[in-house]
Design a protein around this motif. Structure first.
Motif, PDB file in Angstrom:
ATOM      1  N   TYR A  29       1.010   2.593 -10.716  1.00  0.00           N
ATOM      2  CA  TYR A  29       2.187   3.399 -10.364  1.00  0.00           C
ATOM      3  C   TYR A  29       3.334   2.492  -9.907  1.00  0.00           C
ATOM      4  CZ  TYR A  29       4.222   7.858  -8.616  1.00  0.00           C
ATOM      5  OH  TYR A  29       4.986   8.972  -8.406  1.00  0.00           O
ATOM      6  N   LEU A  30       2.997   1.495  -9.076  1.00  0.00           N
ATOM      7  CA  LEU A  30       4.016   0.568  -8.580  1.00  0.00           C
ATOM      8  C   LEU A  30       4.540  -0.339  -9.687  1.00  0.00           C
ATOM      9  CD1 LEU A  30       2.279  -0.595  -5.261  1.00  0.00           C
ATOM     10  CD2 LEU A  30       4.090   1.130  -5.482  1.00  0.00           C
ATOM     11  N   LEU A  31       3.628  -0.814 -10.505  1.00  0.00           N
ATOM     12  CA  LEU A  31       4.020  -1.774 -11.547  1.00  0.00           C
ATOM     13  C   LEU A  31       4.935  -1.134 -12.580  1.00  0.00           C
ATOM     14  CD1 LEU A  31       0.555  -3.494 -11.904  1.00  0.00           C
ATOM     15  CD2 LEU A  31       2.662  -4.687 -11.315  1.00  0.00           C
ATOM     16  N   THR A  32       4.910   0.175 -12.654  1.00  0.00           N
ATOM     17  CA  THR A  32       5.818   0.876 -13.565  1.00  0.00           C
ATOM     18  C   THR A  32       7.017   1.449 -12.822  1.00  0.00           C
ATOM     19  OG1 THR A  32       4.297   2.760 -13.356  1.00  0.00           O
ATOM     20  CG2 THR A  32       4.108   1.411 -15.331  1.00  0.00           C
ATOM     21  N   GLY A  33       7.259   0.941 -11.606  1.00  0.00           N
ATOM     22  CA  GLY A  33       8.543   1.222 -10.969  1.00  0.00           C
ATOM     23  C   GLY A  33       8.587   2.406 -10.029  1.00  0.00           C
ATOM     24  N   ARG A  34       7.469   2.744  -9.402  1.00  0.00           N
ATOM     25  CA  ARG A  34       7.487   3.833  -8.452  1.00  0.00           C
ATOM     26  C   ARG A  34       7.026   3.362  -7.066  1.00  0.00           C
ATOM     27  NH1 ARG A  34       5.838   7.252 -12.647  1.00  0.00           N
ATOM     28  NH2 ARG A  34       4.154   5.818 -13.166  1.00  0.00           N
ATOM     29  N   HIS A  35       6.801   4.287  -6.157  1.00  0.00           N
ATOM     30  CA  HIS A  35       6.485   3.977  -4.757  1.00  0.00           C
ATOM     31  C   HIS A  35       5.221   4.706  -4.324  1.00  0.00           C
ATOM     32  CE1 HIS A  35      10.732   2.627  -4.082  1.00  0.00           C
ATOM     33  NE2 HIS A  35      10.956   3.531  -5.022  1.00  0.00           N
ATOM     34  N   GLY A  36       4.542   4.155  -3.319  1.00  0.00           N
ATOM     35  CA  GLY A  36       3.374   4.867  -2.822  1.00  0.00           C
ATOM     36  C   GLY A  36       2.698   4.147  -1.690  1.00  0.00           C
ATOM     37  N   LEU A  37       1.650   4.785  -1.203  1.00  0.00           N
ATOM     38  CA  LEU A  37       0.828   4.143  -0.177  1.00  0.00           C
ATOM     39  C   LEU A  37      -0.623   4.555  -0.362  1.00  0.00           C
ATOM     40  CD1 LEU A  37      -0.044   6.185   2.499  1.00  0.00           C
ATOM     41  CD2 LEU A  37       2.444   6.279   2.572  1.00  0.00           C
ATOM     42  N   PHE A  38      -1.483   3.780   0.244  1.00  0.00           N
ATOM     43  CA  PHE A  38      -2.930   3.939   0.109  1.00  0.00           C
ATOM     44  C   PHE A  38      -3.488   3.987   1.523  1.00  0.00           C
ATOM     45  CE2 PHE A  38      -6.926   1.492  -1.679  1.00  0.00           C
ATOM     46  CZ  PHE A  38      -7.745   2.537  -1.266  1.00  0.00           C
ATOM     47  N   THR A  39      -4.112   5.106   1.861  1.00  0.00           N
ATOM     48  CA  THR A  39      -4.703   5.214   3.178  1.00  0.00           C
ATOM     49  C   THR A  39      -6.214   5.196   3.061  1.00  0.00           C
ATOM     50  OG1 THR A  39      -4.984   6.677   5.086  1.00  0.00           O
ATOM     51  CG2 THR A  39      -4.336   7.711   3.042  1.00  0.00           C
ATOM     52  N   SER A  40      -6.860   4.383   3.902  1.00  0.00           N
ATOM     53  CA  SER A  40      -8.303   4.199   3.752  1.00  0.00           C
ATOM     54  C   SER A  40      -8.926   3.761   5.068  1.00  0.00           C
ATOM     55  CB  SER A  40      -8.574   3.140   2.680  1.00  0.00           C
ATOM     56  OG  SER A  40      -9.946   2.998   2.458  1.00  0.00           O
ATOM     57  N   TYR A  41     -10.254   3.811   5.092  1.00  0.00           N
ATOM     58  CA  TYR A  41     -10.987   3.245   6.220  1.00  0.00           C
ATOM     59  C   TYR A  41     -10.806   1.733   6.233  1.00  0.00           C
ATOM     60  CZ  TYR A  41     -13.552   7.395   7.739  1.00  0.00           C
ATOM     61  OH  TYR A  41     -13.894   8.608   8.258  1.00  0.00           O
ATOM     62  N   GLU A  42     -10.634   1.175   7.415  1.00  0.00           N
ATOM     63  CA  GLU A  42     -10.427  -0.270   7.495  1.00  0.00           C
ATOM     64  C   GLU A  42     -11.622  -1.050   6.930  1.00  0.00           C
ATOM     65  OE1 GLU A  42     -10.130  -2.000  11.439  1.00  0.00           O
ATOM     66  OE2 GLU A  42      -8.674  -3.468  10.701  1.00  0.00           O
ATOM     67  N   ALA A  43     -12.824  -0.618   7.269  1.00  0.00           N
ATOM     68  CA  ALA A  43     -14.010  -1.371   6.835  1.00  0.00           C
ATOM     69  C   ALA A  43     -14.135  -1.370   5.320  1.00  0.00           C
ATOM     70  CB  ALA A  43     -15.267  -0.788   7.462  1.00  0.00           C
ATOM     71  N   PHE A  44     -13.818  -0.224   4.703  1.00  0.00           N
ATOM     72  CA  PHE A  44     -14.127  -0.090   3.283  1.00  0.00           C
ATOM     73  C   PHE A  44     -12.973  -0.496   2.387  1.00  0.00           C
ATOM     74  CE2 PHE A  44     -17.185   3.197   5.086  1.00  0.00           C
ATOM     75  CZ  PHE A  44     -18.121   2.214   5.353  1.00  0.00           C
ATOM     76  N   ILE A  45     -11.869  -0.896   2.982  1.00  0.00           N
ATOM     77  CA  ILE A  45     -10.804  -1.429   2.152  1.00  0.00           C
ATOM     78  C   ILE A  45     -11.242  -2.779   1.548  1.00  0.00           C
ATOM     79  CG2 ILE A  45      -9.519  -2.644   3.962  1.00  0.00           C
ATOM     80  CD1 ILE A  45      -8.017  -0.390   1.236  1.00  0.00           C
ATOM     81  N   HIS A  46     -12.270  -3.378   2.148  1.00  0.00           N
ATOM     82  CA  HIS A  46     -12.862  -4.585   1.534  1.00  0.00           C
ATOM     83  C   HIS A  46     -13.371  -4.317   0.119  1.00  0.00           C
ATOM     84  CE1 HIS A  46     -12.807  -7.793   4.452  1.00  0.00           C
ATOM     85  NE2 HIS A  46     -13.336  -7.058   5.387  1.00  0.00           N
ATOM     86  N   ILE A  47     -13.622  -3.049  -0.181  1.00  0.00           N
ATOM     87  CA  ILE A  47     -14.074  -2.724  -1.535  1.00  0.00           C
ATOM     88  C   ILE A  47     -13.073  -3.229  -2.566  1.00  0.00           C
ATOM     89  CG2 ILE A  47     -14.448  -0.749  -3.100  1.00  0.00           C
ATOM     90  CD1 ILE A  47     -15.682   0.716  -0.640  1.00  0.00           C
ATOM     91  N   VAL A  48     -11.803  -3.258  -2.185  1.00  0.00           N
ATOM     92  CA  VAL A  48     -10.781  -3.696  -3.140  1.00  0.00           C
ATOM     93  C   VAL A  48     -10.259  -5.094  -2.834  1.00  0.00           C
ATOM     94  CG1 VAL A  48     -10.124  -1.331  -3.709  1.00  0.00           C
ATOM     95  CG2 VAL A  48      -8.878  -2.551  -1.906  1.00  0.00           C
ATOM     96  N   ASP A  49     -10.995  -5.889  -2.081  1.00  0.00           N
ATOM     97  CA  ASP A  49     -10.572  -7.275  -1.802  1.00  0.00           C
ATOM     98  C   ASP A  49     -10.132  -7.985  -3.074  1.00  0.00           C
ATOM     99  OD1 ASP A  49     -11.047  -7.142   0.888  1.00  0.00           O
ATOM    100  OD2 ASP A  49     -12.758  -8.526   0.901  1.00  0.00           O
ATOM    101  N   SER A  50     -10.967  -7.853  -4.059  1.00  0.00           N
ATOM    102  CA  SER A  50     -10.737  -8.610  -5.278  1.00  0.00           C
ATOM    103  C   SER A  50      -9.515  -8.066  -6.034  1.00  0.00           C
ATOM    104  CB  SER A  50     -11.994  -8.520  -6.127  1.00  0.00           C
ATOM    105  OG  SER A  50     -11.973  -9.470  -7.121  1.00  0.00           O
ATOM    106  N   MET A  51      -9.325  -6.751  -5.984  1.00  0.00           N
ATOM    107  CA  MET A  51      -8.145  -6.166  -6.624  1.00  0.00           C
ATOM    108  C   MET A  51      -6.881  -6.574  -5.873  1.00  0.00           C
ATOM    109  SD  MET A  51      -9.542  -2.303  -7.429  1.00  0.00           S
ATOM    110  CE  MET A  51      -8.278  -1.884  -8.634  1.00  0.00           C
ATOM    111  N   PHE A  52      -6.950  -6.581  -4.553  1.00  0.00           N
ATOM    112  CA  PHE A  52      -5.819  -7.068  -3.766  1.00  0.00           C
ATOM    113  C   PHE A  52      -5.464  -8.493  -4.193  1.00  0.00           C
ATOM    114  CE2 PHE A  52      -5.034 -10.176  -0.488  1.00  0.00           C
ATOM    115  CZ  PHE A  52      -3.730  -9.876  -0.145  1.00  0.00           C
ATOM    116  N   ASN A  53      -6.490  -9.340  -4.340  1.00  0.00           N
ATOM    117  CA  ASN A  53      -6.240 -10.723  -4.767  1.00  0.00           C
ATOM    118  C   ASN A  53      -5.389 -10.768  -6.025  1.00  0.00           C
ATOM    119  OD1 ASN A  53      -7.713 -11.968  -2.782  1.00  0.00           O
ATOM    120  ND2 ASN A  53      -9.502 -12.407  -4.044  1.00  0.00           N
ATOM    121  N   GLN A  54      -5.802  -9.990  -7.009  1.00  0.00           N
ATOM    122  CA  GLN A  54      -5.096 -10.045  -8.287  1.00  0.00           C
ATOM    123  C   GLN A  54      -3.672  -9.528  -8.137  1.00  0.00           C
ATOM    124  OE1 GLN A  54      -6.355 -11.570 -10.952  1.00  0.00           O
ATOM    125  NE2 GLN A  54      -8.239 -11.967  -9.833  1.00  0.00           N
ATOM    126  N   HIS A  55      -3.505  -8.476  -7.371  1.00  0.00           N
ATOM    127  CA  HIS A  55      -2.151  -7.935  -7.213  1.00  0.00           C
ATOM    128  C   HIS A  55      -1.253  -8.926  -6.456  1.00  0.00           C
ATOM    129  CE1 HIS A  55       0.781  -4.695  -7.412  1.00  0.00           C
ATOM    130  NE2 HIS A  55       1.090  -4.915  -6.152  1.00  0.00           N
TER     131      HIS A  55
END
Lengths: 827, 827
Positions: free
Chosen positions: B490-516
């Motif tokens: 959504y962001l890469l195509t020019g829009r805005h947003g946010l992601f709300t999650s549990y702090e512990a389980f946001i580690h699930i996307v560690d690797s995706m965060f890295n790439q972004h």
């Protein structure tokens, strides 16, 4: 629970008797009511556990914490499995995907007697019930989720997504084990769970156990419906068929006209059909047909919070997301809620379940199997009791010859592969290697001399299906989540293994590592949980050599992630060459209750230490490499060059070589670090050096140029309490990496030999400005090297062909060749 | 590529013409040959790009780096899509799941002219071709994978698994956009990809664009077959049907008797069918039927490395895993391989594709659409050019009233929810909130006053399906991978947003965060890539308040993970109360090219700052809270109490309260840190303080007791270069957490008020032993507090009911009540 049992010797895979009589069905229902009652009691009650007096606010916990919604379904399944397990004497463990249903599993293990055997304080009487209720999700008590404290569990109920992976890991090499696995429909939305259905393509029906997936469609998550509960039956059964399963669909609890006994009859009949199908598959496999069958699975559709209050505050509760956590949030605060709670508790007719002293009606107990056949007492769920040591060859037998430091080259993991080949050969049923399609890429292919990759989808023929068969020790699926989950399940049930992966992408399992490390930490304090084999990583496609892939494949941060966990359970090793890798891995395979992270590059690299030296070096964990430095005995060095990691070691040695030639009077100490935790304070990590030891090595006042494999911060973090910390200057990876040759890569991050020499010149005050010329030469050398790569697409020969000076003669005579290792003897 | 375009105004969703003539099919084939030739050229050739002279070793790159196997399939699809896009004027972007096929995407964008427009040095002539070939995976050149450098891509080709998530993120709110998405069969084994198929249950066919998944079954990964290529057609089509798709199966390249034109005819016909089905769905949706349709998808089964050498060294190559990377590893070293390479290159008949100067035959170019309709030039793939600022209300209008510090309570995210409600209302088509079933749990439910959760599976009715509809701004699926992937797309195509999650389980996307984060870092240096909106996290179920869940849900390490990435792209905020959270989030929503991590608890907590104070505090990022300390103007403090995070702030204030009462002469400075990066050195982070500023706040020589939200190391890491670092003593989370009340939790980790006072007594030398009595009182208070929790299941009232002294009057009069915020006005 037994802590010394051997695996149960039940006669497995019997067919069922064909029908279930009404008395048994009523017994199932009474068990279910008892389990539900105990579950509600745990969530709400401080006291009055048998409802002997009217319920008052004071009987209700002040903080209501836990999850009800998933629990009655878990209890229902546990009750029915009890019946079938007992009837068939089928060794079975129960994996609870929706682990927030903790009260249910505690209740079930209380009902079959395991809980009181395990925790003698939780007796089978009124006082025991009071304690059972009180301790749940209470300070000083037990967690609200299924946890290490829960008998019979190998699956922490924190993060969702890994139930099936763990289940398959438990089933591998346990041919007589049934792993009944409940998958919540919330969990089913996660990525790891969605791909883990395909695990059935990696199961051998003769050699491995059986996973029975039970998809619990109770329809709702925290505040939303679930996807799989809101697609058509047609799509759902197609999905399960597409995953390679034969779905058996059960719908229960939605028809108020249907008696519980009838509901139980329908489920029991279906469960018997399913288990008979499994028995048939097992019989076929025993007769030699080990091709992939269509494994049965169960779709179990029920109301969420089944048997709870229909409505609370005028809003639909049972059968909705409102049943998820604690439906009566104000049971202690309002009479209204208190009254609903009391009615709810009474609906289970507690006086029919427990006698006057609080003892369970023996007829209910009789539903469960006995001894180790109880799912809560099955020794497979306490793997340490079944753990056998690996039969390990002497790793020294696999040493590479190192005539002089740098005097031979090897791809270190390839040498490790030779050792692992013998490990595989000697341990044919309790050691496996897991990886996402990278065993060969990571240079462990020697193992294919003695085993294959296990695969049970279609085969096309030997021209394309190399080293693949329906039984093998190597498990490859392109999902780090599966590799990690399978390995965890395998270890937790008492076996051994390792996981080889790209360093950057091991972050995919950061969160899984967290849960496993927490499990280990907690089980260290649970006496009846016996130690299990360590979880061993081999990260050999590491940050510095992503020539094929570039920046997206560069991330050495898994180490940073790991060291956030309790020191007692994590170890990080950076062996600098082949013999140190052998010694390190032998140690890892012998260890227990750790997570061992080993990073070792797979590219041809010089060997520095003989096996004897390697063993001594690994035993110390770090040490001075006398042969590389230019110290004067009895005098303090002018500067310390330290390295941790294979690429940094190479650059440090090359820098030391330059310094010995160009500034021969400079007293350079070279230190190599294998065991990263040695840097830490002894008060913070069991491997840590004392301050005295640390100062003896690194000095307290001389500049230390530290070339490190990963993000430089970590070295500061590990050493910030050391006296000489202000003098430590770290070079490491700083997220600069769009290039494709090894030396260009280290230069981009200022970790190269030339920059290390510059660092020395800049930091050793005694050198003054006398070496401005040398400094400029280093700057020029970097520019020259950079230009060369851009012109030729390869590293400049003076770097590419550099060998440690002692090995120069061998190199000149053609006896040492960096490229020779690539296709070496091992393939 | 245009950098200022508006979204293309193509007339979308036209039906096709019904047939494709032979001339067009031949043109498709010539495009395909040209793309394949350019791909092979990039992997192998240094020179001789038009094969004008016989191929020699010197024409071959010294290091052969890249991936061939997936590339011809990607080129085939690109060619066919070109035809269809041009014919239908259908705005389309191409998402390359198998991003290692980088040469193919570079080739395709060269063929449609975009590449030379974007990189003027890569001209459309022989010299341009030479440069095009040479730069690929070459030092100083471009990465081997599809990368930010590749025109038309929103999807980094590093890590596999996120193609469909990114694609759906791109499609949301782009009703006229087709997102053609190639999924490799290797990638299809990953967890994230396996669940991302279900994204179709979250698409509104009128308001959103269309994702066309193309599952490329080329059958092999690095060294193994793929799972989906080795199950029966029956299972595969069932799986796709189960995922909610109508599969169209194409098999091409296995029959040597079938001409290329016939192969192209079959695919073109099928593609037209598929696009016509989509056009029909879109027409139905336009007519008002927005229920979930059975979206078409394509199974594209081809040989791996299609058109490459059948055999190399006597081993099957094309149609096997051996075609994965660089099939002719020794093309520069052996005549044999060189000869095979030359024949391979010649097989594409280059002289029919390019003219004598190296210009592309205009007939080939004519296959592609023109201008922004070219998939490589589509502005949606360079989202910054389409980005519109959010219309933001004044966040000050949402301020909570703070009559005196601690004089009111709020659940901070609930207040933020009020602000976000207005953001949603004002930005109905370019702002979305993503979360794994936690929007309400994380207290943002106010947004449901103006929008719903978008859902397009079955509905059961309003009694259970609250705030759900087929169009809405909130996206909830129980998969952090999906939430992250959708938001990235959504962001890469020019829009805005946010992601709300549990702090512990946001580690699930560690690797995706890295790439972004890597994507952002690289695009900062690519002038034609325009800045995109920041990726905003809100972690409000944080480590300190897992009362319901316990140890498994405790991990504050995402912050540590994030700060390993380039300082220029990461920001971490720990607002201590509601007004600071408002100010922080307003800033985040206005920012560009960052990843903003905001941690703010969701439990009722005191408010300390008025909005005016909050704005000033957030602007500085950290500061002294005069009202809380006991400094004497103009004098140095005796001790600094610093806090970062809401729970630590509370404990620090409570400790300051004790100190003011018990040691009134002690000069205590209280510092609060909102912007964690301020602690770092200004040379390391753009937000960093200078040493002078830092010393002015923290002093260089007084003890600093630092209460920190996360793992204590991070504070040391951020401050290790500061003069006073040796005096900084950090309390934070140390993996101790099996408890269920808030104060018991902080006590377990020594972060509690009593322990902070003990730390002060132990570290302020001037206090000597005069306060041994107070110290003992603190020890006793801890024991008392601990015992109370174990007896009552709740925190001791003196702690639970503590308020900042200035607010005591309000508390005594009942005007301040910590529990009041729970069910407050906002629900």
């Amino acid at each position: 629970m037994s802590t010394t049992s051997k695996a149960t010797t039940a006669t497995s895979w019997q067919a069922g008797s064909g029908s279930v009589d009404d008395e048994t069905l009523r017994r199932i229902d009474r068990w279910w009511r008892a389990a539900n009652y105990l579950s509600v009691g745990q969530i709400y009650l401080l006291d009055n556990p048998l409802l002997r007096e009217p319920l008052t606010r004071d009987h209700v916990k002040p903080r209501l914490l836990g999850h009800w919604g998933t629990t009655p379904g878990l209890n229902f399944l546990y009750a029915h499995l009890n019946r079938a397990v007992a009837e068939r004497s089928q060794s079975t463990i129960y994996v609870t995907g929706p682990g927030h249903g903790g009260p249910g599993l505690v209740a079930s293990s209380y009902l079959d007697g395991t809980y009181s055997e395990t925790y003698s304080d939780i007796t089978e009487d009124e006082e025991g019930l009071r304690r059972l209720f009180r301790q749940f999700s209470f300070p000083g008590g037990i967690p609200s989720h299924v946890a290490p404290e829960t008998p019979g569990s190998i699956h922490e109920g924190g993060e969702l997504g890994y139930a099936l992976s763990h289940a398959y890991g438990a089933a591998f090499d346990n041919p007589d084990l049934l792993v009944a696995t409940v998958i919540g429909d919330g969990e089913a939305e996660t990525g790891p769970l969605a791909t883990s259905w395909h695990s059935n393509k990696f199961v051998n029906p003769a050699q491995d156990g059986v996973v029975l997936p039970i998809l619990h469609l109770n329809g709702y998550k925290i505040a939303n419906p679930t996807v799989l509960a809101r697609i058509s039956d047609d799509e759902l059964t197609a999905l399960m068929h597409g995953y390679g399963h034969k779905p058996h669909v059960f719908v229960g609890g939605f028809d108020p006209e249907e008696s519980h006994v009838e509901v139980h009859r329908r489920f029991a009949t279906m469960l018997d059909e399913v288990l008979d199908e499994i028995a048939e598959i097992k019989a076929r496999a025993a007769a030699g047909d080990v091709s992939r069958p269509l494994w049965p699975m169960i779709v179990f559709r029920t109301p969420k919070g089944w048997t709870g209050p229909d409505e609370i505050d005028g809003k639909k509760t049972t059968g909705s997301w409102r049943a998820h956590q604690v439906p009566l949030a104000n049971a202690r605060d309002t009479e209204e809620h208190l009254e609903v709670l009391e009615k709810w508790l009474e609906s289970y007719q507690v006086s029919e379940l427990f006698d006057a002293t609080g003892g369970l009606d023996p007829d209910i107990r009789a539903l469960a199997p006995t001894g180790d056949l109880r799912m809560s007492a099955n020794p497979h769920a306490n793997g340490g009791v079944l753990l056998r040591d690996l039969r390990l060859p002497d790793f020294r037998d696999f040493a590479v010859d190192v005539p002089t430091p740098g005097g031979s080259f090897a791809e270190a993991p390839r040498i490790l592969g030779n050792f692992l080949t013998e490990v595989v050969r000697r341990n044919p049923d309790n050691f496996r290697i897991f990886g996402p399609d990278e065993t060969a890429s990571n240079r462990l292919q020697a193992v294919f001399e003695v085993t294959d990759k296990q695969w049970n989808a279609e085969f096309y023929g030997p021209d394309v299906d190399e080293h693949m068969s329906r039984a093998g020790r190597v498990m490859e699926m392109l999902s780090e989540h599966q590799c990690q989950g399978w390995l965890e399940g395998y270890l937790l049930t008492g076996r051994h293994g390792l996981f080889t992966s790209y360093e950057a992408f091991i972050h995919i399992v950061d969160s899984m590592f967290n849960q496993h490390a927490k499990w280990l930490k907690v089980t260290n304090d649970i006496p009846w949980r016996r130690p299990i084999a360590s979880l061993n990583y081999l990260l050999s496609s590491h940050v510095w050599r992503q020539d094929h892939n570039g920046f997206s494949h560069q991330d050495p941060g898994f180490i940073d992630h790991v060291v956030n966990k309790k020191a007692e359970v994590v170890r990080v090793y950076l062996p600098p060459d082949a013999n140190t890798l052998l010694s390190t891995y032998d140690h890892c395979l012998r260890s227990r209750q750790y997570v061992n992270v080993v990073v070792s590059g797979k590219q041809p690299a010089p060997n520095f230490l003989t096996m004897e030296q390697a063993v001594a070096h690994c035993t110390r964990g770090l040490g001075i490499w006398d042969w590389a430095g230019s110290e004067v005995a009895g005098e303090k060095p002018d500067v310390v060059l330290a390295a941790a990691g294979d690429v940094p070691t190479l650059e440090v040695l090359a820098a030391a070589d330059i310094l010995r030639r160009e500034i021969p009077d400079l007293k350079v100490r070279v230190i190599n670090v294998v065991d990263l935790m040695r840097l830490q304070d002894e008060r913070e990590h069991p491997h840590g050096l004392s301050d005295k030891q640390f100062d003896g090595l690194f000095t307290a006042d001389r500049p230390v140029i530290f070339a490190y494999h990963g993000y430089p911060w970590l070295i500061h973090r590990l050493t910030y309490r050391r006296r000489g910390h202000a003098n430590i200057h770290v070079r490491g990876y700083k997220e600069e990496g769009t290039t494709t040759t090894p030396f260009d890569m280290v230069m981009l991050n200022d970790l190269d030999r030339y920059h290390l020499v510059i660092d020395v010149i800049d930091r050793v005050e005694s050198l003054g400005t006398a070496y401005a010329g040398l400094r400029q030469e280093m700057v020029d050398a970097r520019i020259r090297a950079r230009e060369y790569t851009r012109e030729h697409g390869d590293d400049i020969p003076e770097v590419r062909d550099w060998v440690w000076p002692d090995a120069q003669d061998l190199a000149d005579s053609g006896q040492v060749d960096a490229t020779a290792a690539t296709g070496g003897d091992n393939e």
